[in-house]
Design a protein around this motif. Sequence first.
Motif, PDB file in Angstrom:
ATOM      1  N   LEU A  61      37.015  -7.837   5.274  1.00 39.46           N
ATOM      2  CA  LEU A  61      35.598  -8.022   5.572  1.00 39.46           C
ATOM      3  C   LEU A  61      35.245  -7.504   6.966  1.00 39.46           C
ATOM      4  CD1 LEU A  61      35.005 -11.563   4.031  1.00 39.46           C
ATOM      5  CD2 LEU A  61      33.980  -9.413   3.249  1.00 39.46           C
ATOM      6  N   GLU A  62      36.153  -7.703   7.925  1.00 37.77           N
ATOM      7  CA  GLU A  62      35.889  -7.188   9.266  1.00 37.77           C
ATOM      8  C   GLU A  62      35.825  -5.666   9.259  1.00 37.77           C
ATOM      9  OE1 GLU A  62      37.614  -8.760  12.729  1.00 37.77           O
ATOM     10  OE2 GLU A  62      37.738 -10.821  11.980  1.00 37.77           O
ATOM     11  N   ALA A  63      36.672  -5.027   8.461  1.00 36.83           N
ATOM     12  CA  ALA A  63      36.620  -3.574   8.349  1.00 36.83           C
ATOM     13  C   ALA A  63      35.302  -3.129   7.721  1.00 36.83           C
ATOM     14  CB  ALA A  63      37.808  -3.074   7.522  1.00 36.83           C
ATOM     15  N   GLN A  64      34.860  -3.858   6.691  1.00 36.31           N
ATOM     16  CA  GLN A  64      33.581  -3.538   6.066  1.00 36.31           C
ATOM     17  C   GLN A  64      32.421  -3.711   7.062  1.00 36.31           C
ATOM     18  OE1 GLN A  64      32.761  -5.178   2.119  1.00 36.31           O
ATOM     19  NE2 GLN A  64      34.941  -5.706   1.934  1.00 36.31           N
ATOM     20  N   ALA A  65      32.484  -4.784   7.838  1.00 37.21           N
ATOM     21  CA  ALA A  65      31.421  -5.043   8.807  1.00 37.21           C
ATOM     22  C   ALA A  65      31.360  -3.934   9.861  1.00 37.21           C
ATOM     23  CB  ALA A  65      31.637  -6.404   9.467  1.00 37.21           C
ATOM     24  N   LYS A  66      32.518  -3.481  10.293  1.00 39.15           N
ATOM     25  CA  LYS A  66      32.554  -2.406  11.288  1.00 39.15           C
ATOM     26  C   LYS A  66      31.978  -1.114  10.703  1.00 39.15           C
ATOM     27  CE  LYS A  66      35.696   0.011  14.447  1.00 39.15           C
ATOM     28  NZ  LYS A  66      37.103   0.104  14.935  1.00 39.15           N
ATOM     29  N   ALA A  67      32.264  -0.871   9.432  1.00 38.77           N
ATOM     30  CA  ALA A  67      31.790   0.355   8.797  1.00 38.77           C
ATOM     31  C   ALA A  67      30.309   0.284   8.438  1.00 38.77           C
ATOM     32  CB  ALA A  67      32.616   0.637   7.536  1.00 38.77           C
ATOM     33  N   ARG A  68      29.769  -0.933   8.288  1.00 41.86           N
ATOM     34  CA  ARG A  68      28.372  -1.093   7.858  1.00 41.86           C
ATOM     35  C   ARG A  68      27.648  -2.012   8.846  1.00 41.86           C
ATOM     36  NH1 ARG A  68      30.856  -1.904   2.583  1.00 41.86           N
ATOM     37  NH2 ARG A  68      30.014  -3.998   2.405  1.00 41.86           N
ATOM     38  N   PRO A  69      27.252  -1.490   9.990  1.00 44.34           N
ATOM     39  CA  PRO A  69      26.693  -2.338  11.050  1.00 44.34           C
ATOM     40  C   PRO A  69      25.385  -3.026  10.685  1.00 44.34           C
ATOM     41  CG  PRO A  69      26.490  -0.005  11.604  1.00 44.34           C
ATOM     42  CD  PRO A  69      27.381  -0.084  10.419  1.00 44.34           C
ATOM     43  N   GLY A  70      24.683  -2.571   9.664  1.00 47.11           N
ATOM     44  CA  GLY A  70      23.432  -3.216   9.286  1.00 47.11           C
ATOM     45  C   GLY A  70      23.543  -4.127   8.096  1.00 47.11           C
ATOM     46  N   ASP A  71      24.761  -4.408   7.646  1.00 49.34           N
ATOM     47  CA  ASP A  71      24.976  -5.185   6.422  1.00 49.34           C
ATOM     48  C   ASP A  71      25.096  -6.670   6.760  1.00 49.34           C
ATOM     49  OD1 ASP A  71      25.868  -6.366   4.058  1.00 49.34           O
ATOM     50  OD2 ASP A  71      27.091  -4.636   3.494  1.00 49.34           O
ATOM     51  N   ALA A  72      24.037  -7.430   6.520  1.00 52.31           N
ATOM     52  CA  ALA A  72      24.064  -8.875   6.796  1.00 52.31           C
ATOM     53  C   ALA A  72      24.952  -9.611   5.812  1.00 52.31           C
ATOM     54  CB  ALA A  72      22.649  -9.440   6.748  1.00 52.31           C
ATOM     55  N   ARG A  73      24.983  -9.124   4.548  1.00 47.17           N
ATOM     56  CA  ARG A  73      25.732  -9.838   3.514  1.00 47.17           C
ATOM     57  C   ARG A  73      27.205  -9.958   3.865  1.00 47.17           C
ATOM     58  NH1 ARG A  73      29.348  -8.909   0.214  1.00 47.17           N
ATOM     59  NH2 ARG A  73      29.320  -6.685   0.723  1.00 47.17           N
ATOM     60  N   VAL A  74      27.826  -8.845   4.298  1.00 47.76           N
ATOM     61  CA  VAL A  74      29.249  -8.884   4.586  1.00 47.76           C
ATOM     62  C   VAL A  74      29.527  -9.757   5.811  1.00 47.76           C
ATOM     63  CG1 VAL A  74      29.326  -6.799   6.034  1.00 47.76           C
ATOM     64  CG2 VAL A  74      31.346  -7.487   4.726  1.00 47.76           C
ATOM     65  N   ARG A  75      28.622  -9.764   6.762  1.00 46.70           N
ATOM     66  CA  ARG A  75      28.788 -10.613   7.945  1.00 46.70           C
ATOM     67  C   ARG A  75      28.684 -12.085   7.586  1.00 46.70           C
ATOM     68  NH1 ARG A  75      27.759  -5.778   9.436  1.00 46.70           N
ATOM     69  NH2 ARG A  75      28.345  -5.060  11.538  1.00 46.70           N
ATOM     70  N   LEU A  76      27.750 -12.401   6.712  1.00 44.16           N
ATOM     71  CA  LEU A  76      27.607 -13.789   6.280  1.00 44.16           C
ATOM     72  C   LEU A  76      28.823 -14.239   5.488  1.00 44.16           C
ATOM     73  CD1 LEU A  76      25.873 -16.315   6.118  1.00 44.16           C
ATOM     74  CD2 LEU A  76      24.771 -15.345   4.081  1.00 44.16           C
ATOM     75  N   GLU A  77      29.331 -13.364   4.620  1.00 44.65           N
ATOM     76  CA  GLU A  77      30.529 -13.712   3.857  1.00 44.65           C
ATOM     77  C   GLU A  77      31.709 -13.970   4.785  1.00 44.65           C
ATOM     78  OE1 GLU A  77      33.350 -11.981   0.216  1.00 44.65           O
ATOM     79  OE2 GLU A  77      31.452 -10.978   0.708  1.00 44.65           O
TER      80      GLU A  77
END
Length: 209
Positions: A61-77
């Motif tokens: 999830l941290e890798a996804q968050a780094k790759a998608r800086p505007g993605d709130a869903r992955v940050r919330l997960e």
Amino acid sequence: MRRDALVFAISGTFFGLIVGWILGSQNARPVAGLPVAASPAAAASTTASPPPLDVRRATDLEAQAKARPGDARVRLELANLYYDAERFDLAVPWYLDTLAITPTDVGASTDLAVCYFYTNQVDQALAQLERSLAIDPNHAKTLLNQGIILAQGKGDLAAATESWKRVLLVAPDGEEGRLARQLLDGLQGHPTLPAAGAGSGGGLPPGAP
């Protein structure tokens, strides 16, 4: 623990603990280590261990968050993953990131407040709950949390009582209303509280026991 932001897996065991602390000596300290839960359906024993942190999932999830800086869903997960493992210190920055993208997410805001509470930042927790209530003044779980944190973190039973009375006004028939009524019933006649009907709350709403 799930994510709709109820501060405790509240049960008879917890209720006995909080009332025991409230009714104890003036120097009694809040009970530490009570588990946090976001849903009445997730209510569990206060001695239950948190689920182990899924490190592989957190890394992904941290890798996804780094790759998608505007993605709130992955940050919330990711925040929820750390929260469920009771790694509240690690959950805080991810809730903050979530709210930077979706500032009106009242559930994330209140879960952030709970994380502050469990990292010994009581004033920050209460301030965050006020932000939640600015988003939704009638959010029952936020009001219930506010009362519990006022009672446990500040020893302010009068203010906690007002928060729980507001729960009864906005959600009298819900699970939060039942828990607020249980807490209020346990404090009836406590010497530090105003008599029933006194104060700004004007007592319980019509029809409340």
